[in-house]
Write a protein that holds these residues in place. Sequence first.
Motif, PDB file in Angstrom:
ATOM      1  N   GLN A 192      13.868  10.501 -10.347  1.00  0.00           N
ATOM      2  CA  GLN A 192      12.433  10.246 -10.335  1.00  0.00           C
ATOM      3  C   GLN A 192      12.148   8.880  -9.725  1.00  0.00           C
ATOM      4  OE1 GLN A 192      10.349  10.984 -13.988  1.00  0.00           O
ATOM      5  NE2 GLN A 192       8.384  10.598 -13.037  1.00  0.00           N
ATOM      6  N   PHE A 193      11.872   8.888  -8.424  1.00  0.00           N
ATOM      7  CA  PHE A 193      11.618   7.634  -7.708  1.00  0.00           C
ATOM      8  C   PHE A 193      10.367   6.932  -8.212  1.00  0.00           C
ATOM      9  CE2 PHE A 193       8.968  10.505  -5.286  1.00  0.00           C
ATOM     10  CZ  PHE A 193       7.910   9.722  -4.851  1.00  0.00           C
ATOM     11  N   THR A 194       9.441   7.655  -8.820  1.00  0.00           N
ATOM     12  CA  THR A 194       8.188   7.044  -9.265  1.00  0.00           C
ATOM     13  C   THR A 194       8.389   6.047 -10.402  1.00  0.00           C
ATOM     14  OG1 THR A 194       7.696   8.882 -10.755  1.00  0.00           O
ATOM     15  CG2 THR A 194       6.797   9.014  -8.513  1.00  0.00           C
ATOM     16  N   LEU A 195       9.581   6.004 -10.995  1.00  0.00           N
ATOM     17  CA  LEU A 195       9.848   4.995 -12.026  1.00  0.00           C
ATOM     18  C   LEU A 195       9.775   3.582 -11.448  1.00  0.00           C
ATOM     19  CD1 LEU A 195      12.801   6.546 -14.062  1.00  0.00           C
ATOM     20  CD2 LEU A 195      10.368   6.556 -14.597  1.00  0.00           C
ATOM     21  N   HIS A 196       9.937   3.462 -10.139  1.00  0.00           N
ATOM     22  CA  HIS A 196       9.895   2.156  -9.499  1.00  0.00           C
ATOM     23  C   HIS A 196       8.533   1.861  -8.875  1.00  0.00           C
ATOM     24  CE1 HIS A 196      14.024   1.175 -10.224  1.00  0.00           C
ATOM     25  NE2 HIS A 196      14.365   2.393  -9.851  1.00  0.00           N
ATOM     26  N   ALA A 197       7.513   2.549  -9.323  1.00  0.00           N
ATOM     27  CA  ALA A 197       6.165   2.334  -8.795  1.00  0.00           C
ATOM     28  C   ALA A 197       5.672   0.925  -9.134  1.00  0.00           C
ATOM     29  CB  ALA A 197       5.200   3.358  -9.371  1.00  0.00           C
ATOM     30  N   SER A 198       5.049   0.298  -8.160  1.00  0.00           N
ATOM     31  CA  SER A 198       4.373  -0.976  -8.385  1.00  0.00           C
ATOM     32  C   SER A 198       2.878  -0.699  -8.386  1.00  0.00           C
ATOM     33  CB  SER A 198       4.722  -1.967  -7.278  1.00  0.00           C
ATOM     34  OG  SER A 198       3.949  -3.146  -7.437  1.00  0.00           O
ATOM     35  N   THR A 199       2.208  -1.189  -9.417  1.00  0.00           N
ATOM     36  CA  THR A 199       0.761  -0.968  -9.539  1.00  0.00           C
ATOM     37  C   THR A 199      -0.005  -2.287  -9.545  1.00  0.00           C
ATOM     38  OG1 THR A 199       0.994  -0.889 -11.944  1.00  0.00           O
ATOM     39  CG2 THR A 199       1.072   1.218 -10.764  1.00  0.00           C
ATOM     40  N   LYS A 200       0.611  -3.324  -8.985  1.00  0.00           N
ATOM     41  CA  LYS A 200      -0.015  -4.650  -8.995  1.00  0.00           C
ATOM     42  C   LYS A 200      -1.314  -4.692  -8.212  1.00  0.00           C
ATOM     43  CE  LYS A 200       3.907  -7.625  -9.853  1.00  0.00           C
ATOM     44  NZ  LYS A 200       4.718  -8.723  -9.354  1.00  0.00           N
ATOM     45  N   LYS A 201      -1.316  -4.070  -7.015  1.00  0.00           N
ATOM     46  CA  LYS A 201      -2.495  -4.123  -6.167  1.00  0.00           C
ATOM     47  C   LYS A 201      -3.111  -2.740  -6.049  1.00  0.00           C
ATOM     48  CE  LYS A 201      -1.215  -5.840  -2.279  1.00  0.00           C
ATOM     49  NZ  LYS A 201      -0.978  -6.514  -1.014  1.00  0.00           N
ATOM     50  N   GLY A 202      -4.406  -2.683  -6.192  1.00  0.00           N
ATOM     51  CA  GLY A 202      -5.129  -1.434  -5.987  1.00  0.00           C
ATOM     52  C   GLY A 202      -4.783  -0.366  -7.015  1.00  0.00           C
ATOM     53  N   ASN A 203      -5.168   0.859  -6.676  1.00  0.00           N
ATOM     54  CA  ASN A 203      -4.969   1.980  -7.591  1.00  0.00           C
ATOM     55  C   ASN A 203      -3.958   2.995  -7.098  1.00  0.00           C
ATOM     56  OD1 ASN A 203      -6.857   1.145  -9.573  1.00  0.00           O
ATOM     57  ND2 ASN A 203      -8.493   1.704  -8.152  1.00  0.00           N
ATOM     58  N   ARG A 204      -3.456   2.784  -5.886  1.00  0.00           N
ATOM     59  CA  ARG A 204      -2.433   3.684  -5.360  1.00  0.00           C
ATOM     60  C   ARG A 204      -1.078   3.013  -5.523  1.00  0.00           C
ATOM     61  NH1 ARG A 204      -0.952   5.585   0.595  1.00  0.00           N
ATOM     62  NH2 ARG A 204       0.222   7.425  -0.007  1.00  0.00           N
ATOM     63  N   PRO A 205      -0.188   3.606  -6.327  1.00  0.00           N
ATOM     64  CA  PRO A 205       1.117   2.984  -6.552  1.00  0.00           C
ATOM     65  C   PRO A 205       1.914   2.837  -5.259  1.00  0.00           C
ATOM     66  CG  PRO A 205       0.745   4.769  -8.105  1.00  0.00           C
ATOM     67  CD  PRO A 205      -0.345   4.843  -7.080  1.00  0.00           C
ATOM     68  N   SER A 206       2.677   1.757  -5.197  1.00  0.00           N
ATOM     69  CA  SER A 206       3.592   1.526  -4.082  1.00  0.00           C
ATOM     70  C   SER A 206       5.000   1.836  -4.568  1.00  0.00           C
ATOM     71  CB  SER A 206       3.511   0.065  -3.639  1.00  0.00           C
ATOM     72  OG  SER A 206       4.590  -0.230  -2.767  1.00  0.00           O
ATOM     73  N   TYR A 207       5.759   2.533  -3.737  1.00  0.00           N
ATOM     74  CA  TYR A 207       7.127   2.909  -4.111  1.00  0.00           C
ATOM     75  C   TYR A 207       8.153   2.186  -3.254  1.00  0.00           C
ATOM     76  CZ  TYR A 207       4.431   6.503  -6.393  1.00  0.00           C
ATOM     77  OH  TYR A 207       3.518   7.157  -7.172  1.00  0.00           O
ATOM     78  N   ILE A 208       7.796   1.011  -2.774  1.00  0.00           N
ATOM     79  CA  ILE A 208       8.657   0.269  -1.864  1.00  0.00           C
ATOM     80  C   ILE A 208       9.993  -0.113  -2.500  1.00  0.00           C
ATOM     81  CG2 ILE A 208       7.761  -2.037  -2.352  1.00  0.00           C
ATOM     82  CD1 ILE A 208       7.741  -2.274   0.854  1.00  0.00           C
ATOM     83  N   LYS A 209      10.044  -0.265  -3.828  1.00  0.00           N
ATOM     84  CA  LYS A 209      11.297  -0.636  -4.500  1.00  0.00           C
ATOM     85  C   LYS A 209      12.236   0.556  -4.685  1.00  0.00           C
ATOM     86  CE  LYS A 209       9.834  -4.698  -7.062  1.00  0.00           C
ATOM     87  NZ  LYS A 209       9.812  -5.325  -8.379  1.00  0.00           N
ATOM     88  N   ALA A 210      11.714   1.760  -4.594  1.00  0.00           N
ATOM     89  CA  ALA A 210      12.550   2.955  -4.761  1.00  0.00           C
ATOM     90  C   ALA A 210      13.394   3.164  -3.506  1.00  0.00           C
ATOM     91  CB  ALA A 210      11.677   4.179  -5.015  1.00  0.00           C
ATOM     92  N   SER A 211      14.656   3.502  -3.711  1.00  0.00           N
ATOM     93  CA  SER A 211      15.563   3.736  -2.580  1.00  0.00           C
ATOM     94  C   SER A 211      15.173   4.978  -1.803  1.00  0.00           C
ATOM     95  CB  SER A 211      16.996   3.913  -3.073  1.00  0.00           C
ATOM     96  OG  SER A 211      17.494   2.719  -3.577  1.00  0.00           O
ATOM     97  N   LYS A 212      15.424   4.930  -0.517  1.00  0.00           N
ATOM     98  CA  LYS A 212      15.281   6.106   0.338  1.00  0.00           C
ATOM     99  C   LYS A 212      16.415   7.074   0.019  1.00  0.00           C
ATOM    100  CE  LYS A 212      11.881   4.399   2.901  1.00  0.00           C
ATOM    101  NZ  LYS A 212      10.933   3.920   1.936  1.00  0.00           N
ATOM    102  N   PRO A 213      16.251   8.357   0.329  1.00  0.00           N
ATOM    103  CA  PRO A 213      17.268   9.356  -0.021  1.00  0.00           C
ATOM    104  C   PRO A 213      18.687   9.042   0.440  1.00  0.00           C
ATOM    105  CG  PRO A 213      15.260  10.460   0.648  1.00  0.00           C
ATOM    106  CD  PRO A 213      15.055   8.988   0.919  1.00  0.00           C
ATOM    107  N   ASP A 214      18.853   8.425   1.614  1.00  0.00           N
ATOM    108  CA  ASP A 214      20.218   8.165   2.089  1.00  0.00           C
ATOM    109  C   ASP A 214      20.981   7.206   1.174  1.00  0.00           C
ATOM    110  OD1 ASP A 214      18.407   6.162   3.088  1.00  0.00           O
ATOM    111  OD2 ASP A 214      19.919   5.515   4.525  1.00  0.00           O
ATOM    112  N   ILE A 215      20.279   6.368   0.451  1.00  0.00           N
ATOM    113  CA  ILE A 215      20.902   5.473  -0.534  1.00  0.00           C
ATOM    114  C   ILE A 215      20.844   6.100  -1.927  1.00  0.00           C
ATOM    115  CG2 ILE A 215      20.653   3.250  -1.729  1.00  0.00           C
ATOM    116  CD1 ILE A 215      19.708   2.105   0.978  1.00  0.00           C
TER     117      ILE A 215
END
Length: 150
Positions: A78-101
Motif C-alpha cells: 500500500q503505497f498510500t501509507l507514504h502520502a504527504s498531506t502537508k500542502k493542499g488537499n490532494r496527497p502527494s506520494y513522492i516518498k513512496a517507491s516506484k514499482p521497480d524499487i
Amino acid sequence: MKAVIQRVSEASVTIDGNKVADIQKGLLVLVGVEDTSNQEDINWLSSKIVNLRVFGDENGVMNLSVKDIDGDVIVVSQFTLHASTKKGNRPSYIKASKPDIAIPVYEKFVAQMESDMGKKIQTGEFGADMKVALINDGPVTIIIDTKNKE
C-alpha cells in the motif's frame, strides 16, 4: 518502510471478483516501501510484526503473538501509507517507491515474514486494484515506521 497491522478475526483480498487471500484469526498487514527501505528494515519489521504481542492469553491479556497462536497473515502492498498531506488537499506520494524499487523490497519482506512465521503468508497483488475486507478484532491497529526503530 511503514506498516499498519490490524488484528483480525477474518480478512480477505479480492481482485477482479476473485478472492486471492482469505484468513481467519491473524493479522492483516498493509506495508508501504520507500526508496531508503533496505534489508535491515525488512528483517526488523518482519520480526517486530511476527513477535508483536497483540493476542489475548488465557487471562485475556494481550500477551501472545500471531506466531504463538499459530495465526495467519495477509500482507498487502500500500503505497498510500507514504502520502504527504502537508500542502493542499490532494496527497502527494513522492516518498513512496516506484514499482521497480518497491516490488523487490515487498517480495523480500513477504519472504522474510514466511521465514519468521515458519509458514506461508498470503498476499494481495502488487499494484492491483484490491478489495480488502476485514473484521478488525478489538479493534487493535498498530502503526510501525522503520525510521522509528532506534
